[in-house]
Design a protein around this motif. Structure first.
Motif, PDB file in Angstrom:
ATOM      1  N   ASP D  71       1.056  -1.548   0.112  1.00 54.73           N
ATOM      2  CA  ASP D  71       0.225  -0.118  -0.250  1.00 54.73           C
ATOM      3  C   ASP D  71       1.123   1.349   0.263  1.00 54.73           C
ATOM      4  OD1 ASP D  71      -1.558   2.130   0.936  1.00 54.73           O
ATOM      5  OD2 ASP D  71      -3.089   1.024   1.913  1.00 54.73           O
ATOM      6  N   PRO D  72       0.753   2.399  -1.396  1.00 50.90           N
ATOM      7  CA  PRO D  72       2.069   3.302  -0.906  1.00 50.90           C
ATOM      8  C   PRO D  72       1.731   4.348   0.241  1.00 50.90           C
ATOM      9  CG  PRO D  72      -0.334   3.983  -1.655  1.00 50.90           C
ATOM     10  CD  PRO D  72      -0.343   2.530  -1.856  1.00 50.90           C
ATOM     11  N   THR D  73       0.549   4.159   1.324  1.00 47.41           N
ATOM     12  CA  THR D  73       0.664   5.106   1.765  1.00 47.41           C
ATOM     13  C   THR D  73       0.741   4.654   3.416  1.00 47.41           C
ATOM     14  OG1 THR D  73      -2.011   4.669   1.894  1.00 47.41           O
ATOM     15  CG2 THR D  73      -1.419   6.438   1.094  1.00 47.41           C
ATOM     16  N   ASP D  74       0.981   2.987   3.441  1.00 47.98           N
ATOM     17  CA  ASP D  74       2.080   2.290   4.617  1.00 47.98           C
ATOM     18  C   ASP D  74       2.803   2.949   4.793  1.00 47.98           C
ATOM     19  OD1 ASP D  74       2.535   0.136   6.489  1.00 47.98           O
ATOM     20  OD2 ASP D  74       2.354  -1.416   4.915  1.00 47.98           O
ATOM     21  N   SER D  75       2.999   3.581   6.460  1.00 48.26           N
ATOM     22  CA  SER D  75       4.256   4.027   6.923  1.00 48.26           C
ATOM     23  C   SER D  75       5.046   2.879   7.921  1.00 48.26           C
ATOM     24  CB  SER D  75       4.758   5.158   7.575  1.00 48.26           C
ATOM     25  OG  SER D  75       3.360   5.064   7.812  1.00 48.26           O
ATOM     26  N   GLY D  90      13.430   0.567  -2.211  1.00 50.59           N
ATOM     27  CA  GLY D  90      13.578   1.786  -1.153  1.00 50.59           C
ATOM     28  C   GLY D  90      12.676   2.091  -0.507  1.00 50.59           C
ATOM     29  N   THR D  91      12.722   2.332   0.917  1.00 49.36           N
ATOM     30  CA  THR D  91      11.669   3.208   1.575  1.00 49.36           C
ATOM     31  C   THR D  91      12.112   4.823   1.681  1.00 49.36           C
ATOM     32  OG1 THR D  91      12.920   2.465   3.770  1.00 49.36           O
ATOM     33  CG2 THR D  91      11.255   1.198   2.856  1.00 49.36           C
ATOM     34  N   THR D  92      11.141   5.870   2.121  1.00 50.51           N
ATOM     35  CA  THR D  92      11.340   7.356   1.896  1.00 50.51           C
ATOM     36  C   THR D  92      11.380   7.540   3.255  1.00 50.51           C
ATOM     37  OG1 THR D  92       8.794   7.216   2.371  1.00 50.51           O
ATOM     38  CG2 THR D  92       9.126   6.556   0.245  1.00 50.51           C
ATOM     39  N   THR D  93      11.650   8.666   3.903  1.00 51.89           N
ATOM     40  CA  THR D  93      11.782   8.922   5.307  1.00 51.89           C
ATOM     41  C   THR D  93      10.298   8.399   6.306  1.00 51.89           C
ATOM     42  OG1 THR D  93      11.473  10.725   4.879  1.00 51.89           O
ATOM     43  CG2 THR D  93      12.940  10.828   4.571  1.00 51.89           C
ATOM     44  N   ASN D  94       9.473   8.596   5.479  1.00 52.83           N
ATOM     45  CA  ASN D  94       8.593   7.724   6.429  1.00 52.83           C
ATOM     46  C   ASN D  94       8.576   6.711   6.712  1.00 52.83           C
ATOM     47  OD1 ASN D  94       7.960  10.481   6.679  1.00 52.83           O
ATOM     48  ND2 ASN D  94       5.893  10.656   5.411  1.00 52.83           N
ATOM     49  N   GLY D  95       8.942   5.911   5.875  1.00 53.30           N
ATOM     50  CA  GLY D  95       8.912   4.516   5.986  1.00 53.30           C
ATOM     51  C   GLY D  95       7.846   4.151   4.799  1.00 53.30           C
ATOM     52  N   GLN D  96       8.078   4.557   3.475  1.00 51.74           N
ATOM     53  CA  GLN D  96       6.872   4.935   2.476  1.00 51.74           C
ATOM     54  C   GLN D  96       7.856   3.693   1.581  1.00 51.74           C
ATOM     55  OE1 GLN D  96       4.946   7.929   2.932  1.00 51.74           O
ATOM     56  NE2 GLN D  96       3.230   7.869   3.519  1.00 51.74           N
ATOM     57  N   ASP D  97       6.681   2.138   0.890  1.00 50.18           N
ATOM     58  CA  ASP D  97       8.033   1.925  -0.271  1.00 50.18           C
ATOM     59  C   ASP D  97       7.446   3.094  -1.431  1.00 50.18           C
ATOM     60  OD1 ASP D  97       8.679  -0.757  -0.886  1.00 50.18           O
ATOM     61  OD2 ASP D  97       6.770  -0.175  -2.530  1.00 50.18           O
TER      62      ASP D  97
END
Ligand SMILES: Nc1ncnc2c1ncn2[C@@H]1O[C@H](COP(=O)(O)OP(=O)(O)OP(=O)(O)O)[C@@H](O)[C@H]1O
Ligand SMILES: Nc1ncnc2c1ncn2[C@@H]1O[C@H](COP(=O)(O)OP(=O)(O)OP(=O)(O)O)[C@@H](O)[C@H]1O
Ligand SMILES: [Mg+2]
Ligand SMILES: [Mg+2]
Ligand code: NI
Lengths: 329, 625, 537, 313
Positions: D71-75, D90-97
């Motif tokens: 899920d794109p908003t799954d952090s 990888g993941t974003t700074t918020n821990g999203q995919d």
């Protein structure tokens, strides 16, 4: 005579509409410039200091009276050429502020626009002449792709590669060490600062000219006068330049006049990204600070710029294209 | 050694996305120094393609697929553009078909002379200017126009400038590709006289391309007839007139008649030319040929040498040369045995007694044009009066700009007169047309319809014929659905588009020009009008189709008792169709009366000029006799 | 704040008596174009607010200590009379001496020109207005018409100008000050429209403490630019937002790169108490347990900050202000979904068929969460809270809009809940008090502190008392009332402590404030910090 | 004048009977029939590449939930991870995919392109057509005036105002805002085009058939402008996609939806470059450019419809 009066009447009417919209648009935005300014100073993780807000409000003198009376006042001031004091640069006059930014934008944006126009038109004309050649496909495909990149994204990339990683260029500003003036040191400083923003602007703009020129030129190449010119045994250069390109250039030139009128609006993102001290950044700043007087005047400048450019494009077409009996409409 | 020698030349168009076609096939002919050769053929027969090949200006997807072109003994078929350049214009110059557009619109005329003169000769500066003046005088244009931009010249002037340009460095050979198409008859006449005169004076060779056998015969020494990419006949101009060999040539010749005759008749070649992308079995022309014999359907005739002439026709060959089956071919005939259109003087007399349908009373029209600060007033129509009766065809004749269309648009209520009035005598008594507005105007148009000059632009390319024809029915008669369909079929039948079911769902581009014009007429007929205004309905059509349309209009008048106002600049067609002729010059009626009378005894000098301008083989015979 | 920087002040051994030749700081204002410069501290955006003109005193918002500056001492005589003793031997840049008269002049000027009255001396914004400000010898005496204790912070921060310069310029806010004549540690070296160079004043009244010869203020870099400039040493100090500074900055050179984020206030979830179900204290209590503060802190600040105490006071700094039986420990509510669920069940917010809780009367319950778009830490907090609440069965929907629009919602009261800042300075009446006092409901035209619109006579009473009291015991008692209200009424739910950021390098200068030595708030006391800096060599 | 020699087997001996064979005409006429629009477009290599690329993006958008690993908003992932088996990019700074965000971002771009382009085109069409048809009248004056004003008004401040005013900032709003700020240029082009079409005879002919003005404009003239309309739709859609990204980059996007623009914005705001998360910053910009380029390529094909000169041969 009636025709000219009509045309000028329309110009004035549009100008009025635009001025009114310029007045309304910023004011319709929510938010209070005084609160915003105080908040900005303190940062978002701080309580809004009421005393400062009230002082600020007293200082800026905003807003008083109904929108309607503000409007009349504004129009009255405009009639006297009084554009008011900038909020951000209070108590400097808006005209002073714009006067400072104008040159930077003019030099940066006008240079890149002219350059990209010239390059674009030349590439487009050559691609059309060498239709379906390798050169043609590379230019059309390449410029299409490059032209679709977001300027902001390009700015990021340029900054990262050339400013941060390689350190060849400064990261922001229009100059740094030197004081503005006509000396080599400053010029070097200014040029090195302008390089990256110029590239960011240059990368995306020629595409329109390339494709436009290529298309009209190809269309012109099918015309009989080109065939006749070939039948006359004229050298390719003459045919390409004097016959084909000369005709195909007309729409581009008028398009260019329009683009020049709109150039102030075009540079907001890039100037902001590079913190370049031109009107684009001022516009961004004015938006962010709800600096109504500055914003209004900048919008007025851009819109009248476009309007006048339109008018000039009209006239220019008449001058450049002998066929255009423009006056007849 | 001939100046130009073309041997077995074939040109193919090989577009990427549609079928390849052979536009010019196995063409062999030669032209000597100073010779004037005409090339005729209907639209699409490959004349321009041949010319382009000769100039080596073919562009993709066209290419010379076979044969060679020798110029002055040199093979130029495969020379590169760079090798060709120095000899271009020096050896071969040209005036294009659509030479209205062959001047660079953004540079002054003189500059366009200058670049070619300076490139090819040693003249420079003032000398060039002098030469340009000289050339302008040669083609009878005021030299001050050298400083003009092309758009400042009229069509006829542009064409003369092109001619002057073609002669700028005294070439040995000039290719003229329909140099007068689209021009006014009078202007056309002047230019062609010019060409002939200059050719005689300067002695260059000419290949003159036209689809109009009248003009070609008038000028040329020798004629090439082209059909579907091939030369089907080659003969001297005088002899072809006397004894045409190929039925197709006969058909073209038959499209002219003498307007002065008591009974005029013209023939036309029915059908359409073949698909050039298909290799035909037998003679290309066979499907349209009234003289065809069995052999024509199976064998492709070569270009037989018949005396000094050549013709690609089995029948002609058998007739002249004899051989197997000669008796089947019969004896030679001079005329085209196909459909014909006949007009006798008798018919007109009756028509002129009908009741008045439209009266034009002292009508004038002034246009005001703003140009910069100045206002130009153009008196387009001045004090014109005439009457039109039911069952009558009145021809409105005049050269370009004489105000014909302006009058038509006032009659149809598109425009209003600045003075005078136009009365329509319909069911509601005499009503003034200019007073119609909105619903009344719409109502008026159910009585008055229009047929336009250009059938290509007057049919909506995006709509089917069924739709186009059903709209007036729905709007004026409230006929919809199946009833409308039935009526549309009937209309198509009326204009001889048989069987109508095949046409109802077609688009205009699927039809030939003549068929299109029939649809336009059918649309005008849909509302059963009392008056039809036909503004030059045949001038954009190929000669061979013209008679078809004239016949259809003629039938209409007789069958439905409508009045037709037939607008034309061509007196011959006026004579063919109309009962009465009104000659218009610069907005004024200079002469009017029963057609035959006006044509036989023109009183006004202008009418005489128009008459003279009719290109016709008979004027040549008159001259050469 | 767990990150007690190893460098900074602790590294005293490295500090010598040498001078720091130059320090690079970001420009203080975003507005700078061409030669349009204005040093007037009362203009909207003076080129620098810190280095040229100085305030009377400086208060460290962390420990509430007041540092004497142009004034050596202050004294409240009652709650309506304030007396400052002005320092002697302070010289303006032009060499003239600062006197009490200049101070009184400055404040009297604000009377004449309300546009520069940023301390609200002459109006009733924070307590009663002044009736007079007079210089009496070395002292300046403020006489108010009533209790005015909350004005103190504003007054001590007011920049003092000289009568000589500002006495004749008319409306000072419209005066373009190009030749600043302040008492500050620096004077203008050069300004080229973008780069402001300030040079150390040798005749500064505490010149001994200033070890930096030159300051260069240039540009307002955004996060990325600032980070890259910091890393490369083109910037020595930054107090703006840099995401994940520990990884992005410190780890690239842990010896020289340091951060310290001091707690500056509280970021809290503010429900709209005028709306159901937020008017139900039980519901609010459940919300307080349904916030995963630890996760929010991680996502919003990369664990730079601590989760906040429900008391509304910054812990452990203000633990001493808590009434019995509260402690720093037990005021920090755990994330406890089970408990929150039980509370909601008990209060009648049952789960409906769709898994979402309903109102007590069974009607569907949806909550619109107004989020300031573009404030990335707020957005991250909102995401975390939304996820938690949805797990609780609350149908929360985020509506992100520009901060301006959210401010508008604050004014109109048309929102369900939002994230809001709660002040926690040393002035409780103005900080926590302003968030709870009935008088501080936002109005149509002004955003005030009590965004959630909490109203309680007892609290109003306590705030009033705070405005009038200078006595520490009385202050503690009244703050206790506020803290207790926070713990029992849950008017807002603190999430984490808002950061005052200090991101700095120690290759040139050392002596920056750290968690161990929190002598100054890194965000707004840079002048104070300057007096602590020493050369690193 | 004899027809005696003319007796081919089975042929009628009456010359007049040689009629046009309707079958034959239909057959030969088919060669001059304009090519179907799809084959014209398909004939261009560039357009082919463009169509396929856009098609792939459309498939990705439709099947995003199946294609995207998460899920794109799954952090809930560890933030700042490099590419790995579970987080391809990888993941974003918020821990999203990042990969999932890219996949889902396709949706917003395409939806904005489709509807933004559609609405802008419709507005441009209606205003341009009516004003062009009524050329020289007061109606034209009014509409031209509106168009001119819309053309010169600075778009950015206007958009900011519009966006700031709505309490919800869904994709719908973005589409609306983009549409109403971008129709003017196209309206002008259509006005010019219709003025040339208006003087064709078939329009006058339609008047003689009793057609009303609106019917003439929309039933007679408009079908002849399909290629221009198509081109301006593709152009408007392309512009809309770019504009959405631009808005998002300014922080004015729909932050509830993951789009390439919001990714760009977030990554820049979170200092992704400085933290070495290059994929996060540069991938969305690259995808945007690829999609827009593909659409420009499609437009090359559409251009061929209205401008046969451009056809490759
Ligand atoms: N560029 C082209 N591509 C494909 N086919 C072509 C092209 N140009 C001409 N043709 C075809 O070649 C044939 C001959 O055309 P051409 O223009 O030579 O005829 P023409 O005799 O000059 O006719 P017209 O009297 O109408 O000028 C026609 O069937 C035409 O459709
Ligand atoms: N709308 C107009 N405005 C100004 N002048 C016009 C207008 N229409 C026609 N004219 C002028 O009126 C004169 C008559 O034109 P009209 O079109 O009636 O001639 P025509 O006999 O139909 O010519 P053609 O044979 O070329 O069709 C010309 O000089 C033309 O330039
Ligand atoms: Mg031709
Ligand atoms: Mg006419
Ligand atoms: Ni003649």
């Amino acid at each position: 005579m009636k025709y000219f009066l009509r045309k000028i009447g329309f110009f004035l009417l549009t100008l009025w509409a635009v001025i009114t919209l310029n007045f309304l648009i910023p004011r319709l935005q929510p938010g209070d410039p005084a609160e915003l300014m105080v908040q900005k100073l303190a940062g978002k993780d701080a309580q809004l200091n009421l005393a400062q807000v009230r002082a600020m409000r007293a200082m800026l003198g905003t807003p008083h009276g109904s929108l309607w009376s503000q409007y009349w006042e504004y129009m009255g001031h405009l009639a006297h050429g009084d554009f008011g004091l900038s909020y951000t640069y209070f108590p400097y006059k808006v005209t002073d502020v714009i006067g400072q930014g104008l040159w930077w934008t003019l030099v940066l944006v006008a240079c890149t626009q002219i350059l990209s126009f010239v390059i674009g038109v030349m590439l487009g004309a050559y691609a059309a002449w060498r239709r379906n050649s390798r050169f043609d496909s590379i230019v059309t495909l390449g410029s299409t792709f490059v032209g679709t990149l977001q300027p902001f994204w390009i700015a990021l990339l340029l900054l990262y590669v050339f400013a941060y990683s390689l350190g060849w260029f400064p990261t922001s500003g229009g100059y740094s060490q030197s004081t503005p003036g006509w000396n080599l040191g400053f010029l070097y400083d200014a040029v090195s600062h302008a390089a990256l923003p110029a590239v960011a602007l240059m990368i995306v703009t020629p595409i329109g000219w390339i494709l436009g020129m290529r298309n009209t030129m190809i269309m012109n190449l099918g015309e009989d006068y080109i065939r006749l010119a070939k039948a006359k045994g004229l050298p390719d250069r003459t045919v390409a330049l004097r016959y084909a390109a000369r005709n195909a250039l007309l729409p581009s030139v008028t398009g260019f006049a329009l683009a020049l009128g709109g150039l102030l609006g075009g540079a907001i993102l890039v100037e902001t990204a590079f913190d370049y001290p031109g009107l684009g950044r001022l516009m961004g700043e004015a938006v962010a600070n709800k600096d109504y007087p500055l914003l209004q005047t900048l919008m007025l400048l851009t819109t009248t710029g476009v309007l006048i450019a339109n008018l000039i494009a009209d006239l220019l077409y008449g001058v450049l294209d002998p066929r255009a009996r423009r006056a007849e409409r | 050694m001939p100046l130009l020698d073309m041997q077995h030349l074939s040109v193919r168009y090989e577009p990427k996305r549609s079928q390849a076609l052979t536009a010019v096939q196995d063409v062999t002919f030669s032209i000597g120094d100073g010779e004037f050769v005409g090339l005729i053929g209907e639209s699409g027969s490959g004349k321009t393609t041949l010319g382009m090949a000769l100039l080596r200006l073919l562009e993709r997807p066209g290419r010379i697929s076979d044969g060679k072109i020798l110029f002055n003994g040199n093979d130029i078929t495969h020379l590169s553009q760079d090798e060709l350049r120095p000899t271009r214009w020096r050896d071969v110059s040209t005036v294009f078909q659509s030479s209205m557009n062959s001047l660079n619109p953004v540079t002054r005329v003189e500059a366009q002379f200058r670049d070619v003169i300076e490139y090819h000769t040693k003249l420079r500066g003032e000398a060039v200017t002098r030469r340009v003046r000289e050339l302008f005088e040669m083609v009878i244009i005021d030299p001050k126009f050298a400083n003009a931009y092309p758009h400042e010249l009229s069509g006829g002037m542009k064409q003369r400038v092109n001619l002057a340009m073609a002669l700028a460095i005294e070439p040995r050979f000039v290719l003229l590709d329909e140099p007068t198409t689209g021009l006014d008859v009078v202007v056309q006449h002047e230019i062609l006289e010019n060409v002939r005169r200059l050719q005689r004076e300067q002695g260059f060779a000419v290949l003159f391309i036209s689809h109009d056998i009248g003009t070609v015969l008038n000028l040329s020494d020798r004629i090439l007839v082209m059909y579907a990419g091939r030369i089907v006949e080659e003969q001297g101009a005088d002899s072809i007139l006397r004894d045409p060999l190929h039925p197709y040539s006969k058909g073209l010749l038959g499209s002219y008649g003498d307007p002065r005759a008591e009974t005029v008749q013209i023939t036309y070649v029915p059908g359409r030319p073949p698909d050039l992308s298909q290799r035909p079995v037998g003679c290309n022309f066979a499907p349209r040929c009234p003289e065809r014999i069995e052999r024509c359907v199976t064998d492709d005739p070569p270009l037989f040498q018949i005396g000094s002439a050549r013709a690609a026709c089995h029948v002609a060959a058998l007739q002249r040369l004899g051989g197997d089956g000669a008796e089947e071919a019969g004896s030679p005939i001079r005329t085209f045995a196909g459909p014909k259109f006949v007009k006798t003087s008798e018919e007109s007399k009756a028509a002129l007694r009908g009741e008045v349908l439209l009266s034009v009373e002292n009508v004038s029209k002034v246009f005001e044009r703003r140009r910069g600060l100045k206002v130009h007033r153009v008196q387009a129509v001045q004090d014109v009066s005439f009457e039109l009766r039911r069952g009558e065809v009145a021809a409105l004749v005049g050269q370009s700009g004489s105000g014909k269309s302006t009058l038509a648009s006032m009659i149809t209520g598109v425009d209003t007169p600045t003075a005078g009035r136009i009365l329509f005598h319909g069911d509601g008594g005499a009503q003034e047309v200019a007073a119609f507005r909105g619903k009344n105007l719409r109502d008026y148009r159910s009585h008055v319809q229009m047929v336009f000059q250009d059938p290509y632009s007057s049919l909506n390319p995006a709509k089917t014929l069924g739709y186009t024809l059903s709209r007036p029915l729905a709007n004026y008669k409230g006929i919809k659905g199946d009833a409308a369909r039935a009526k549309v079929l009937e209309l198509l039948e009326t204009v001889a588009l048989n069987p109508p079911e095949r046409y109802i769902n077609r688009f205009a581009y699927e039809l030939s020009g003549g068929q299109r014009q029939r649809v336009v007429i059918a649309r005008a007929l849909a509302v059963e009008p009392e008056l039809i205004v036909a503004d030059e309905p045949i001038s954009s059509l190929d000669v061979s189709i013209r008679a078809e349309i004239l016949e259809l209009l003629n039938k209409l008048v007789h069958d439905s008792n409508v009045g037709i106002l037939y607008i034309t600049h061509d007196l011959l067609s006026a004579r063919m169709l109309s009962d009465e002729v009104i000659v218009l010059n610069q907005g004024q009626v200079v002469e009017s009366g029963p057609s035959l009378e006006v044509i036989r005894n023109p009183k006004d000098a202008y009418t005489r000029r128009l008459l003279e301008a009719i290109p016709s083989p008979d004027t040549r015979s008159a001259r050469t006799k | 704040a767990k990150d007690a920087a190893s460098g900074g002040g602790g590294k005293g051994s490295g500090g010598g008596d040498g001078m720091v030749p130059v320090l690079n700081l970001p420009a203080e204002v975003d507005a700078s174009v061409g030669s349009l410069v204005n040093y007037n501290p009362y203009s909207a955006k003076p080129a620098t607010m810190t280095w040229l003109y100085e305030p009377l005193m400086m208060q460290n918002s962390l420990d509430c200590k007041v540092a004497p500056w142009l004034a050596t001492a202050y004294k409240w005589e009652g709650s309506d009379k304030l007396v400052f003793t002005i320092r002697k031997g302070v010289k303006f840049a032009d060499g003239s001496e600062l006197t009490a008269k200049d101070v009184a002049f400055t404040f009297n000027l604000t009377k004449k020109y309300p546009a520069m009255d940023t301390a609200a001396v002459w109006n009733d914004t924070f307590g009663a207005h002044a009736t007079s400000v007079t210089a009496q010898g070395d002292s300046v005496v403020f006489q108010f018409s009533g209790p005015a204790v909350p004005k103190f912070q504003g007054i001590i921060a007011q920049k003092i100008v000289s009568e000589k310069q500002y006495g004749s310029v008319g409306d000072p806010t419209k005066y373009i000050d190009k030749q600043p004549n302040g008492t500050g540690p620096f004077k203008v070296g050069s300004f080229n429209g973008r780069r402001l160079e300030l040079v150390r004043r040798t005749d500064y009244w505490q010149a001994k403490k200033i070890k930096v010869s030159k300051l260069v203020l240039e540009g307002q870099p955004d996060a990325t630019q600032a980070l890259l400039q910091l890393r490369s040493g083109k910037l020595d100090f930054y107090s703006g937002e840099i995401p994940n500074p520990r990884k992005a900055f410190v780890s690239s050179d842990p010896k020289l790169n340091h951060v310290w984020y001091a707690p500056n206030g509280i970021t809290a979830l503010a429900p709209n108490l005028k709306k159901a179900p937020f008017d139900d204290v039980k519901f609010r209590e459940a919300m307080a347990y349904g916030i995963n503060k630890q996760d929010a802190t991680l996502k919003a600040t990369y664990n730079m900050m601590h989760v906040a105490s429900q008391s509304g006071l910054v812990m452990p700094l203000r633990e001493s202000m808590l009434p019995e039986p509260y402690t720093a420990e037990n005021t920090t509510l755990p994330f406890d979904l089970a408990k929150a669920g039980q509370l909601l069940d008990a209060a009648g917010y049952k789960k409906g068929a769709d898994g979402f809780r309903t109102n007590k009367d069974g009607s569907p319950l949806t909550i619109k969460f107004a989020v300031q778009a573009g404030w990335i830490d707020y957005e991250a907090m909102a995401d975390s809270i939304t996820a938690g609440f949805r797990k609780l069965g609350l149908n929360v929907k985020q509506v992100k809009s520009p901060p301006d629009s959210v401010d508008l919602q604050k004014k109109t009261g048309q929102f369900d809940m939002m994230i809001n800042f709660v002040g926690s300075g040393c002035d409780y009446a103005n900080g926590l008090g302003a968030s709870l006092e009935t008088a501080q409901f936002p109005t149509k035209s002004e955003v005030k502190g009590n965004v959630e619109r909490f109203s309680d006579p007892a609290v109003d009473q306590a705030v009033k008392a705070l405005q009038g009291s200078t006595d520490q015991a009385a202050v503690k008692e009244n703050v206790g009332v506020l803290a207790k209200t926070m713990m029992t009424e849950y008017p807002v739910m603190p999430i984490l402590y808002a950061p005052a950021r200090g991101i700095y390098r120690t290759d040139k200068a050392v002596g920056w404030p750290t968690e161990k030595d929190p002598y100054a708030n890194p965000q707004d006391a840079i002048l104070l910090i300057m007096t602590h800096l020493k050369s690193a060599k | 004048m004899t027809t005696s020699g003319f007796t081919p087997a089975g042929a009628p001996d009456q010359a007049k009977n040689i009629e046009v064979d309707p079958e034959g005409t239909a057959k030969e006429a088919s060669t001059e029939r304009p090519e179907a629009w799809y084959s014209v477009i398909w004939s261009s290599k560039k357009a082919r590449v463009g169509v396929i690329t856009v098609g792939v993006f459309i498939l990705i958008a439709i099947f995003a939930p199946w294609i995207a690993p998460h899920d794109p908003t799954d952090s809930s992932f560890a933030p700042l991870m490099g590419p790995s088996g579970s987080n391809w990019l990888g993941t974003t700074t918020n821990g999203q995919d990042v990969a999932s965000q890219l996949v889902f971002g396709t949706r917003v771009s395409l939806i904005v392109g489709l509807f933004g382009g559609l609405i802008a085109t419709v507005i441009a069409l209606v205003i341009g057509m009516i004003s062009g048809y009524a050329e020289g009248t007061w109606l034209d004056d009014v509409l031209t005036f509106v168009t001119n004003v819309a053309l010169v008004i600075p778009v950015l401040p206007l958009i900011i105002t519009l966006v700031a005013y709505s309490s919800t900032r869904g994709v719908t709003l973005i589409i609306f805002v983009i549409a109403i700020t971008s129709w003017a240029g196209a309206a002008r082009a259509k006005r010019a085009q219709i003025i040339t079409l208006r003087n064709r005879d078939f329009v006058t002919a339609a008047k003689f058939s009793g057609e009303g003005t609106l019917r003439i404009v929309f039933r007679e003239i408009m079908p002849n402008m399909t290629s221009l309309v198509a081109a301006s739709f593709v152009g408007a859609a392309t512009g809309a996609i770019g504009a959405e990204a631009g808005l998002a980059v300014l922080g004015l996007g729909d932050n509830n939806q993951v789009s390439w623009g919001t990714m760009l914005y977030q990554s820049n705001a979170q200092g992704a470059i400085a933290q070495g998360l290059f994929i996060w910053v540069f991938a969305p910009g690259l995808l945007l450019a690829i999609l827009i380029t593909a659409m420009c390529f499609v437009n090359f094909g559409v251009d061929l419809l209205s401008n046969p000169h451009l056809r490759e041969d």
